[in-house]
Design an enzyme around this catalytic site. Structure first.
Site, mmCIF file in Angstrom:
data_model
loop_
_atom_site.group_PDB
_atom_site.id
_atom_site.type_symbol
_atom_site.label_atom_id
_atom_site.label_comp_id
_atom_site.label_asym_id
_atom_site.label_seq_id
_atom_site.Cartn_x
_atom_site.Cartn_y
_atom_site.Cartn_z
ATOM 1 N N TYR B 144 0.597 -1.185 -0.010
ATOM 2 C CA TYR B 144 0.568 -0.042 0.022
ATOM 3 C C TYR B 144 0.679 1.464 -0.391
ATOM 4 O O TYR B 144 0.494 2.666 -0.813
ATOM 5 C CB TYR B 144 -0.661 0.030 1.327
ATOM 6 C CG TYR B 144 -2.220 -1.095 1.227
ATOM 7 C CD1 TYR B 144 -2.405 -1.474 0.090
ATOM 8 C CD2 TYR B 144 -3.291 -0.915 2.241
ATOM 9 C CE1 TYR B 144 -3.527 -2.505 0.213
ATOM 10 C CE2 TYR B 144 -4.514 -1.769 2.449
ATOM 11 C CZ TYR B 144 -4.295 -2.992 0.772
ATOM 12 O OH TYR B 144 -5.424 -4.185 0.677
ATOM 13 N N LYS B 189 2.023 -15.514 3.037
ATOM 14 C CA LYS B 189 1.940 -16.014 1.568
ATOM 15 C C LYS B 189 3.550 -16.812 1.275
ATOM 16 O O LYS B 189 3.575 -16.723 0.184
ATOM 17 C CB LYS B 189 1.434 -15.570 0.520
ATOM 18 C CG LYS B 189 1.242 -16.184 -0.716
ATOM 19 C CD LYS B 189 -0.185 -16.926 -0.521
ATOM 20 C CE LYS B 189 0.009 -18.011 -1.903
ATOM 21 N NZ LYS B 189 -1.555 -19.039 -1.645
ATOM 22 N N ASP B 221 -4.765 -17.200 2.042
ATOM 23 C CA ASP B 221 -5.542 -18.077 1.066
ATOM 24 C C ASP B 221 -5.866 -18.928 2.201
ATOM 25 O O ASP B 221 -8.047 -19.023 2.364
ATOM 26 C CB ASP B 221 -5.245 -18.522 -0.051
ATOM 27 C CG ASP B 221 -4.097 -19.788 -0.058
ATOM 28 O OD1 ASP B 221 -3.220 -18.971 0.787
ATOM 29 O OD2 ASP B 221 -4.412 -20.530 -0.933
ATOM 30 N N ASP B 245 -5.829 -5.960 6.716
ATOM 31 C CA ASP B 245 -7.002 -5.773 6.031
ATOM 32 C C ASP B 245 -8.044 -6.028 5.448
ATOM 33 O O ASP B 245 -9.100 -6.043 5.811
ATOM 34 C CB ASP B 245 -6.577 -4.508 4.401
ATOM 35 C CG ASP B 245 -7.544 -3.515 4.069
ATOM 36 O OD1 ASP B 245 -8.334 -3.175 4.810
ATOM 37 O OD2 ASP B 245 -7.550 -2.871 2.671
ATOM 38 N N ASP B 249 -11.182 -7.281 8.058
ATOM 39 C CA ASP B 249 -12.245 -6.908 7.429
ATOM 40 C C ASP B 249 -13.063 -7.915 7.456
ATOM 41 O O ASP B 249 -14.249 -7.755 7.647
ATOM 42 C CB ASP B 249 -12.306 -6.110 6.602
ATOM 43 C CG ASP B 249 -12.086 -4.686 6.609
ATOM 44 O OD1 ASP B 249 -12.567 -4.244 7.263
ATOM 45 O OD2 ASP B 249 -11.849 -3.739 5.513
HETATM 46 MG MG LIG Z 1 -5.606 -20.636 -3.228
HETATM 47 MG MG LIG Z 2 -9.712 -2.171 4.630
#
Ligand SMILES: [Mg+2]
Ligand SMILES: [Mg+2]
Lengths: 354, 354
Positions: B144, B189, B221, B245, B249
Site C-alpha cells: 500500500y 504467503k 488464502d 486489511d 475486514d
Molecule cells: Mg489458494
Molecule cells: Mg479495509
C-alpha cells in the site's frame, strides 16, 4: 450431427485416477446419447510421473495436453514427496509447469450452493441459499510472478500488470457474464494500488463492448466481507491473481463441501478442467472419493467445447444424484454409496433420464 | 493510588460526537470509582475540521494527540465531501495524516462473538460461538505504501518490508499472546512471496524470546477459509498490511455486528482508539448510534494505560448491557434504548455493580 473431440486425461495421484474414471464414464454417456466421438489420450503427472520418469510433467504428457481440444486433470500430491523438505522434485511442480507451458492465464471457479447441502455450509442457510457465481482469477501475472528478492535489511516483491494481461481475461469474464445474469463485479483495491487503477480503467473501457453487462467494482477487503454477508449478490467476479487466490478460496467454503467444486484454467490454445480438491492420498483406492467435482469439471469442459446442452444434462444428473442421496460418505452419513456408483447413477441418468 | 492521565478526544463527524461522549462518560465512571484523574483535551478532525479550518487535521489537533497519553477517535466522513469527486480536501485524509504523523504502525482489532448476538452472525451459531481473537495488522509498510506507477503498457506496485518494520509489530503481537491464550498465528504467503519469507524468518527468530507462546503460520488464502470454517482456532493473528486489511475486514463481520468492534492504532509514542464503524451521517443527532464499539475502544485504551482491572470492569459492564437488552436499535427490535441510556447504564454498572 455428432462431433469429434480429442480429450486429454491426466489422472495424477491419490484419488485422482478414481474421480477422473467416473468423469470419463459420464463423458462416454454424453457421447453415446448424442452421437459424439470423444477420443481420450492419457498422461502421467505428479508423484506417479516422478516415480516412472523422475519428471512431474514428462514431455509426452505435455504433448498430450497440447494435442487435445481440452483436458481433464485429477489431482496431484503424495506424502512421500510432500513431507520430504529435501525433495528436489515435487509433484505440484507438474501443475505449475503445465500452467506455464500452456499459458493458462485464467482460472475459472464456479460456486453453487446446492439446496441439499445447505446444512453443511458454515453460513446460515438463508444467507447462502441461492448463491451461484463464478470467479475469474488472473493466473500468470501480479505479485506472485513479479521480481522478488532481498535487500540489506529487508525484502521486496513487485506486482506488475500489462494492458494485455488484463484485457484478455476481462473479455472472458464479460462473455461469461453475457451467458449468465449479466453482472460483472471487478474486485480490486483501486483506492490504493496503481495496478488496480489500471485494471479499473481497462475493464471500464472494455465494458463498452458488452453493453448488456452491468459492471460494478468492489474493494477486495469489502469483497471478503460481502462473500460472507451476502454471497447471492455476485454473478461473475473478475480479479487479479492474489486477490483471486484469497477470494476464490474464501468462496470455496461457503457451499459446505469442497467435494463439489470444479474449475477450469484457460489459455489461448489449451484449457484444463480439474476439481479444486486435492489428491487425498489416505482415501485412494477405497472407492470413497467424491467424483462430483471432477464430473462437474467435465461439464465445464463440455461448455468450453461448445456442447452447452450436454453440459446442462450433466449438471441435471448431478443434481439428481444429490436429490436422491446417491452420494459418497463425505456428503451423507445415511447409506453413502461408492465412487463408482455415483458415476454409474449419473451416466445412467443421462442415458435414461429420471 | 489514583493515576493521572492526559486523554485526547477527537469526536469527528456524523455519530462520532455522540459515541465518544458515551465513552467519556464511562471513563469518568472508572476515574470516579478508582480515584484516577483523566484530563480530556478535544480536537477537531475530518469534515468538521475542514468546515472550520480548511484542514482535515489542523495542527492544534495533532498537538492534542502528541501531548496525550492516548486518544479516542470517533469517526470521520460526510456526504458533502465523500460524494464530491472534485473535492481537493477529504475528511479521511485527516485519519491518514494522523497515522503518518504519529507513526501508528500497528492496527489492533479484537473480535469477540457475544452469545447474545450469535443470531445476527452470518455464520452458523456453533461455528462462531466462543470465537475470541485479535488481529495485529502492520499499518505503514507493504504494497500500500510502496513505490507505484505506470509504464508504457502497464502499471506496478512494489511491496517492501524491512526487518525493523516486522520486528516491532511482532513483539507487540507476542506480548498480546502472552496476555491471552499464548497462541500466535502468522498469516502470510511464504510459499510465493519473498516478503512473506522474511516475515516468517523474523517472527520465527523472535519467537525464541517468547517461549511460552506457540507460534504457527498459515497461508492467507487458507486463513480466509479458516476464518469462516473455524474462527475459534485463532487467538492472536499477526500479518502484514494488505493481508491484514482483507483478513481483519473479513473477521469483522463474523460476530454479527460492526457496532461492537473496537480497534487501536499503536505507534512508538502515541496510541489511538476508535470504533471500526464509520460516521453514519444519516444517524447523527438522533440518539440512535450504538456506542459500544467506542466504549470497548476506551477499554482497550485503559489496557494500554496499564489499567487492566478497569478495562475488565468496562467489558463486564458492556456484557451486562447486552444481557439486559440495554442496547440500541441496531441490536434489538424489542425496546431499544437511546445512545445516552446505553452509556448511562454502563457507567452506572461500573459505579454500582449489578
Ligand atoms: Mg489458494
Ligand atoms: Mg479495509
Amino acid at each position: 450431427m455428432g462431433v469429434k473431440k480429442n480429450i486429454g486425461v491426466l489422472p495424477g495421484d491419490g484419488i485422482g485416477p478414481e474421480v477422473t474414471r467416473e468423469a470419463v464414464k459420464v463423458l462416454n454417456a454424453i457421447a453415446e446419447k448424442h452421437g459424439h466421438t470423444f477420443e481420450y489420450n492419457y498422461g502421467d503427472v505428479g508423484a506417479i510421473a516422478i516415480d516412472k520418469t523422475g519428471n512431474p510433467l514428462p514431455d509426452e504428457t505435455l504433448a498430450v495436453c497440447e494435442a487435445s481440444d481440452a483436458f481433464l486433470f485429477g489431482a496431484i500430491g503424495h506424502p512421500k514427496y510432500d513431507n520430504d523438505p529435501s525433495a528436489k522434485v515435487r509433484p505440484e511442480q507438474g501443475l505449475l509447469k503445465l500452467r506455464k507451458s500452456l499459458g493458462l492465464f485464467a482460472n475459472v471457479r464456479p460456486v453453487t450452493a446446492y439446496d441439499s447441502l445447505l446444512h453443511m455450509s458454515p453460513l446460515k442457510t438463508e444467507r447462502v441459499r441461492g448463491a451461484d457465481f463464478v470467479v475469474y482469477r488472473e493466473l500468470t501475472g501480479g505479485i506472485y510472478f513479479g521480481e522478488k528478492g532481498r535487500t540489506e535489511d529487508g525484502a521486496y516483491d513487485n506486482c506488475t500488470y500489462s494492458n494485455y494481461e488484463i484485457d484478455r481475461i476481462a473479455h472472458l469474464a464479460f462473455q461469461a457474464a453475457q451467458n449468465r445474469n449479466k453482472k460483472l463485479m471487478l474486485v480490486d483495491k483501486a483506492n490504493v494500488l496503481e495496478t488496480s487503477r489500471l485494471w479499473r480503467e481497462r475493464v471500464t473501457a472494455i465494458a463498452k463492448e458488452y453493453p448488456d453487462v452491468a459492471l460494478e467494482a468492489m474493494f477486495v477487503d469489502n469483497a471478503a466481507m460481502q462473500m460472507i454477508q451476502n454471497p447471492k449478490q455476485f454473478d461473475v467476479i473478475l480479479t487479479e491473481n492474489m486477490f483471486g487466490d484469497i477470494i476464490s478460496d474464501e468462496a470455496s467454503v461457503i457451499g459446505g463441501s469442497l467435494g463439489l467444486l470444479p474449475s477450469a484454467s484457460v489459455g489461448e490454445k489449451s484449457a484444463m478442467f480439474e476439481p479444486i480438491h486435492g489428491s487425498y492420498p489416505q482415501g485412494a483406492g477405497k472407492n470413497i472419493a467424491n467424483p462430483l467435482a471432477t464430473i462437474l469439471s467435465a461439464a465445464m469442459m463440455l461448455d468450453h467445447l461448445g456442447l452447452i446442452d450436454e453440459a446442462i444434462e450433466v449438471r441435471q444428473a448431478v443434481n439428481a444424484s444429490l436429490r436422491n442421496g446417491m452420494v459418497t460418505e463425505d456428503l451423507t452419513k445415511e447409506n453413502p454409496v461408492g465412487t463408482d456408483r455415483v458415476g454409474d447413477f449419473i451416466a445412467n441418468h443421462i442415458l435414461e433420464g429420471e
